[in-house]
Design a protein around this motif. Structure first.
Motif, PDB file in Angstrom:
ATOM      1  N   GLN B  73       0.863  -1.187   0.000  1.00 57.29           N
ATOM      2  CA  GLN B  73       0.000   0.000   0.000  1.00 57.29           C
ATOM      3  C   GLN B  73       0.900   1.238   0.000  1.00 57.29           C
ATOM      4  OE1 GLN B  73      -3.441  -0.526  -0.045  1.00 57.29           O
ATOM      5  NE2 GLN B  73      -2.805  -2.658  -0.244  1.00 57.29           N
ATOM      6  N   ALA B  74       0.281   2.419  -0.082  1.00 56.79           N
ATOM      7  CA  ALA B  74       1.064   3.657  -0.073  1.00 56.79           C
ATOM      8  C   ALA B  74       1.887   3.731   1.208  1.00 56.79           C
ATOM      9  CB  ALA B  74       0.120   4.848  -0.149  1.00 56.79           C
ATOM     10  N   GLY B  75       3.184   4.038   1.059  1.00 57.65           N
ATOM     11  CA  GLY B  75       4.064   4.143   2.230  1.00 57.65           C
ATOM     12  C   GLY B  75       4.598   2.815   2.705  1.00 57.65           C
ATOM     13  N   GLU B  76       4.381   1.772   1.952  1.00 56.61           N
ATOM     14  CA  GLU B  76       4.847   0.439   2.352  1.00 56.61           C
ATOM     15  C   GLU B  76       5.705  -0.175   1.246  1.00 56.61           C
ATOM     16  OE1 GLU B  76       1.135  -1.180   5.086  1.00 56.61           O
ATOM     17  OE2 GLU B  76       1.309  -1.808   3.007  1.00 56.61           O
ATOM     18  N   LYS B  77       6.436  -1.198   1.626  1.00 53.45           N
ATOM     19  CA  LYS B  77       7.133  -2.021   0.634  1.00 53.45           C
ATOM     20  C   LYS B  77       7.025  -3.476   1.077  1.00 53.45           C
ATOM     21  CE  LYS B  77      11.534  -1.354   3.013  1.00 53.45           C
ATOM     22  NZ  LYS B  77      12.851  -0.771   2.986  1.00 53.45           N
ATOM     23  N   LEU B  78       7.182  -4.371   0.141  1.00 58.64           N
ATOM     24  CA  LEU B  78       7.149  -5.800   0.484  1.00 58.64           C
ATOM     25  C   LEU B  78       8.586  -6.296   0.600  1.00 58.64           C
ATOM     26  CD1 LEU B  78       4.347  -7.228  -1.860  1.00 58.64           C
ATOM     27  CD2 LEU B  78       4.132  -6.298   0.431  1.00 58.64           C
ATOM     28  N   GLY B 115      12.471  -0.415  16.222  1.00 56.24           N
ATOM     29  CA  GLY B 115      11.812  -1.373  17.098  1.00 56.24           C
ATOM     30  C   GLY B 115      10.416  -1.782  16.658  1.00 56.24           C
ATOM     31  N   TYR B 116       9.974  -1.300  15.497  1.00 53.78           N
ATOM     32  CA  TYR B 116       8.656  -1.716  15.005  1.00 53.78           C
ATOM     33  C   TYR B 116       8.744  -3.147  14.473  1.00 53.78           C
ATOM     34  CZ  TYR B 116       7.023   3.090  15.300  1.00 53.78           C
ATOM     35  OH  TYR B 116       6.663   4.313  15.762  1.00 53.78           O
ATOM     36  N   TRP B 141      11.591 -21.925   0.746  1.00 54.97           N
ATOM     37  CA  TRP B 141      10.332 -21.190   0.936  1.00 54.97           C
ATOM     38  C   TRP B 141      10.576 -19.685   0.933  1.00 54.97           C
ATOM     39  CZ3 TRP B 141       5.164 -22.650   2.968  1.00 54.97           C
ATOM     40  CH2 TRP B 141       4.864 -23.987   2.706  1.00 54.97           C
ATOM     41  N   VAL B 142       9.497 -18.956   0.683  1.00 55.92           N
ATOM     42  CA  VAL B 142       9.557 -17.495   0.692  1.00 55.92           C
ATOM     43  C   VAL B 142       8.547 -16.997   1.723  1.00 55.92           C
ATOM     44  CG1 VAL B 142       9.351 -15.399  -0.691  1.00 55.92           C
ATOM     45  CG2 VAL B 142       9.989 -17.533  -1.779  1.00 55.92           C
ATOM     46  N   VAL B 143       9.001 -16.091   2.555  1.00 53.69           N
ATOM     47  CA  VAL B 143       8.086 -15.477   3.530  1.00 53.69           C
ATOM     48  C   VAL B 143       8.022 -13.985   3.187  1.00 53.69           C
ATOM     49  CG1 VAL B 143       7.483 -15.294   5.973  1.00 53.69           C
ATOM     50  CG2 VAL B 143       9.046 -17.078   5.206  1.00 53.69           C
ATOM     51  N   VAL B 144       6.825 -13.489   2.967  1.00 54.72           N
ATOM     52  CA  VAL B 144       6.670 -12.103   2.526  1.00 54.72           C
ATOM     53  C   VAL B 144       6.127 -11.255   3.680  1.00 54.72           C
ATOM     54  CG1 VAL B 144       5.616 -10.584   0.804  1.00 54.72           C
ATOM     55  CG2 VAL B 144       6.210 -12.930   0.192  1.00 54.72           C
ATOM     56  N   PHE B 145       6.752 -10.103   3.880  1.00 53.53           N
ATOM     57  CA  PHE B 145       6.350  -9.154   4.928  1.00 53.53           C
ATOM     58  C   PHE B 145       6.008  -7.824   4.280  1.00 53.53           C
ATOM     59  CE2 PHE B 145       9.290 -12.156   6.737  1.00 53.53           C
ATOM     60  CZ  PHE B 145       8.760 -12.475   7.974  1.00 53.53           C
ATOM     61  N   ARG B 146       5.126  -7.103   4.916  1.00 55.18           N
ATOM     62  CA  ARG B 146       4.780  -5.756   4.448  1.00 55.18           C
ATOM     63  C   ARG B 146       5.334  -4.789   5.499  1.00 55.18           C
ATOM     64  NH1 ARG B 146      -1.302  -5.569   3.827  1.00 55.18           N
ATOM     65  NH2 ARG B 146      -1.096  -6.344   1.714  1.00 55.18           N
ATOM     66  N   VAL B 147       6.309  -3.933   5.118  1.00 54.38           N
ATOM     67  CA  VAL B 147       6.949  -3.038   6.099  1.00 54.38           C
ATOM     68  C   VAL B 147       6.882  -1.591   5.612  1.00 54.38           C
ATOM     69  CG1 VAL B 147       8.538  -4.871   6.811  1.00 54.38           C
ATOM     70  CG2 VAL B 147       9.271  -3.234   5.119  1.00 54.38           C
ATOM     71  N   TRP B 148       7.132  -0.638   6.522  1.00 58.09           N
ATOM     72  CA  TRP B 148       7.145   0.778   6.137  1.00 58.09           C
ATOM     73  C   TRP B 148       8.229   0.995   5.093  1.00 58.09           C
ATOM     74  CZ3 TRP B 148       3.011   3.199   7.126  1.00 58.09           C
ATOM     75  CH2 TRP B 148       2.329   3.036   8.338  1.00 58.09           C
ATOM     76  N   VAL B 149       7.948   1.863   4.133  1.00 57.21           N
ATOM     77  CA  VAL B 149       8.858   2.035   2.999  1.00 57.21           C
ATOM     78  C   VAL B 149      10.200   2.612   3.437  1.00 57.21           C
ATOM     79  CG1 VAL B 149       8.066   4.351   2.312  1.00 57.21           C
ATOM     80  CG2 VAL B 149       8.892   2.759   0.571  1.00 57.21           C
ATOM     81  N   ASP B 150      10.211   3.472   4.475  1.00 49.57           N
ATOM     82  CA  ASP B 150      11.475   4.084   4.889  1.00 49.57           C
ATOM     83  C   ASP B 150      12.115   3.379   6.089  1.00 49.57           C
ATOM     84  OD1 ASP B 150       9.514   4.790   6.554  1.00 49.57           O
ATOM     85  OD2 ASP B 150       9.972   6.936   6.654  1.00 49.57           O
ATOM     86  N   SER B 151      11.654   2.195   6.404  1.00 52.46           N
ATOM     87  CA  SER B 151      12.248   1.484   7.551  1.00 52.46           C
ATOM     88  C   SER B 151      13.642   0.980   7.177  1.00 52.46           C
ATOM     89  CB  SER B 151      11.348   0.321   7.980  1.00 52.46           C
ATOM     90  OG  SER B 151      11.097  -0.504   6.885  1.00 52.46           O
ATOM     91  N   GLU B 152      14.515   1.012   8.174  1.00 55.16           N
ATOM     92  CA  GLU B 152      15.918   0.621   7.931  1.00 55.16           C
ATOM     93  C   GLU B 152      16.362  -0.388   8.995  1.00 55.16           C
ATOM     94  OE1 GLU B 152      17.656   4.829   6.151  1.00 55.16           O
ATOM     95  OE2 GLU B 152      17.797   4.399   8.294  1.00 55.16           O
ATOM     96  N   GLY B 153      17.526  -0.954   8.739  1.00 52.91           N
ATOM     97  CA  GLY B 153      18.122  -1.883   9.707  1.00 52.91           C
ATOM     98  C   GLY B 153      17.210  -3.065   9.997  1.00 52.91           C
ATOM     99  N   LEU B 154      16.679  -3.662   8.936  1.00 46.91           N
ATOM    100  CA  LEU B 154      15.717  -4.763   9.140  1.00 46.91           C
ATOM    101  C   LEU B 154      16.415  -6.020   9.661  1.00 46.91           C
ATOM    102  CD1 LEU B 154      13.461  -4.394   5.961  1.00 46.91           C
ATOM    103  CD2 LEU B 154      13.197  -3.351   8.210  1.00 46.91           C
ATOM    104  N   VAL B 155      15.798  -6.612  10.658  1.00 46.25           N
ATOM    105  CA  VAL B 155      16.319  -7.857  11.243  1.00 46.25           C
ATOM    106  C   VAL B 155      15.182  -8.869  11.264  1.00 46.25           C
ATOM    107  CG1 VAL B 155      17.186  -8.904  13.377  1.00 46.25           C
ATOM    108  CG2 VAL B 155      18.039  -6.675  12.672  1.00 46.25           C
TER     109      VAL B 155
END
Lengths: 183, 176
Positions: B73-78, B115-116, B141-155
Motif C-alpha cells: 500500500q502507499a508508504g509500504e514495501k514488500l 523497534g517496530y 520457501w519465501v516469507v513475505v512481509f509488508r513493512v514501512w517504505v522508509d524502515s531501515e536496519g531490518l532484522v
C-alpha cells in the motif's frame, strides 16, 4: 508417608483420655477424620503413559505419543464393550464400570493436554499452535477421531442410548484406522 | 476546626511503605526486560528442534509476482525473505507443508531499527512464488512481509516454539 499420617491421626483419636463417651472428643475426632480424608484426597494420581505431554509445545513425535495412544485406545475399546453391554443388553451392573473407564479416558485426554490445545487455538485464532504441537497429520487425525468417539461415548455413559453408541462406534473405527498409522 | 500539622514519623513510614509497594507491584507487573535475541549469520543453520532453518537472502519489491494479488500500500514495501528448511524426514508432504506454513508465518517477524515489528503476510514454497511447477514439496520457501517504505536496519527474528535449556528463545538474522 500417607500411611504414617493416617496412623498418627488414629493414634491421636485413640489416645484421647476423655473416651468415646465424652462430648468434647467428638468435634476433635470429626476434625481429625476430616483431615485424614483431605490427606487421602491429596494423594498423587497414578502415573499414565500420557504424562508430560501436556507441557510439550512443539513437535510431538510418533515415538513419544505411541504409548499414550495405545493406552487411550485400550480405554476406548473397553468403554465400547461396556457400553454395548449397558445399551444393547440392558446390563445395568456394568454401568458403574463404564463410568469408571470413561473417567480414566478423560484423565488420559487431560494429561495429553487437549483442553489446553483448544484454549491455545482459540487465543491464537488460528490452528498454528496445534499444528506446531502435533506436526504429524496422522496423529492429528487420530486425535480428532478419538475426540469425536469420546464425546459420543460420554453422552452414552451419561444417558445410555443406541444413537450415541452407534455414532461413537463409527468414530471409534476411524480412530482405530488412524492409530494403525501411528503406532 | 481540625489542625493540619506536619506529618509525623508514622505518616512518613506509611507513605514510604505505600510507595515501595507500588514500585514493587509495577516491577512485577512489567516483568523482567526481554531476553536479547541470539544472532545468526545469513546461511547459518538455525536449529528449531525437529527441523532447522537457514535464511538465504531477502528481496524488496512493490507487489507480489503475478498471479498473486498482494501488493504494497502507499508508504509500504514488500520484503520477501528466502529460507531453506531441513529435517522432518519422518513426516509426509501434507504434514510438512502445514507445519512449515504455520511455523514460518507465526514464528518469523521483521523488526526495524526503531523497534517496530512486522508480522508475516504470506509464506509459500519458492517454486510457487516463481511459478515453477514442482512435484514434491520444496525445501526452499519465501516469507513475505509488508513493512514501512522508509524502515531501515531490518532484522528477521525467529521465535523458537519450545526453547530448550541453554538454547535461544529468539534468533536474529540481519537482512541488510
Amino acid at each position: 508417608m500417607l500411611d504414617g499420617m493416617s496412623e498418627h491421626v488414629a493414634n491421636m483419636i485413640s489416645s484421647d483420655r476423655c473416651g468415646s463417651g465424652c462430648p468434647a472428643s467428638l468435634p476433635r475426632a470429626i476434625i481429625l477424620v476430616g483431615l485424614a480424608v483431605v490427606c487421602l484426597a491429596c494423594e498423587p494420581p497414578a502415573p499414565t503413559a500420557c504424562d508430560g505431554l501436556e507441557d510439550r509445545r512443539y513437535g510431538i513425535t510418533r515415538e513419544e505419543y505411541a504409548p499414550c495412544a495405545r493406552e487411550m485406545m485400550t480405554a476406548l475399546d473397553t468403554l465400547q464393550r461396556q457400553l454395548q453391554r449397558v445399551v444393547l443388553r440392558a446390563d445395568s451392573l456394568v454401568w458403574p464400570e463404564a463410568r469408571k473407564t470413561y473417567r480414566h479416558l478423560r484423565l488420559l485426554r487431560n494429561r495429553v493436554g487437549f483442553v489446553a490445545d483448544a484454549w491455545r487455538e482459540l487465543r491464537a485464532q488460528s490452528p498454528g499452535p496445534y499444528i506446531e504441537r502435533w506436526p504429524d497429520g496422522s496423529m492429528r487425525a487420530f486425535n480428532l477421531h478419538l475426540g469425536n468417539a469420546f464425546a459420543q461415548y460420554m453422552s452414552a455413559v451419561n444417558r445410555p442410548n443406541r444413537a450415541n453408541l452407534q455414532e461413537g462406534s463409527r468414530h471409534h473405527a476411524y480412530a482405530r484406522q488412524a492409530y494403525a498409522r501411528i503406532r | 476546626m481540625p489542625e493540619f500539622g506536619k506529618p509525623g514519623k508514622a505518616g512518613l513510614v506509611q507513605t514510604l511503605a505505600v510507595t515501595g509497594g507500588l514500585l514493587c507491584g509495577s516491577m512485577i507487573a512489567c516483568g523482567s526486560p526481554p531476553e536479547p535475541a541470539t544472532s545468526f549469520a545469513r546461511g547459518e543453520r538455525i536449529p528449531l528442534g525437529i527441523l532447522s532453518l537457514e535464511v538465504r537472502r531477502s528481496q524488496e519489491m512493490q507487489r507480489m509476482p503475478r498471479p498473486f494479488s498482494g501488493q504494497a500500500q502507499a508508504g509500504e514495501k514488500l520484503v520477501a525473505v528466502f529460507v531453506h528448511w531441513r529435517g522432518l524426514d519422518n513426516y509426509d508432504d501434507a504434514s510438512r507443508r502445514s507445519l512449515i506454513d504455520s511455523l514460518l508465518c507465526n514464528r518469523l517477524r521483521i523488526v526495524d531499527s526503531e523497534g517496530y515489528a512486522y508480522s508475516c503476510m504470506q509464506a509459500m514454497p519458492s517454486d510457487l512464488f516463481n511459478l515453477r511447477p514442482s512435484r514434491s514439496l520444496s525445501s526452499q520457501w519465501v516469507v513475505v512481509f509488508r513493512v514501512w517504505v522508509d524502515s531501515e536496519g531490518l532484522v528477521l527474528q525467529i521465535e523458537h516454539p519450545e526453547p530448550v535449556e541453554g538454547g535461544f528463545r529468539v534468533a536474529a538474522v540481519s537482512l541488510d
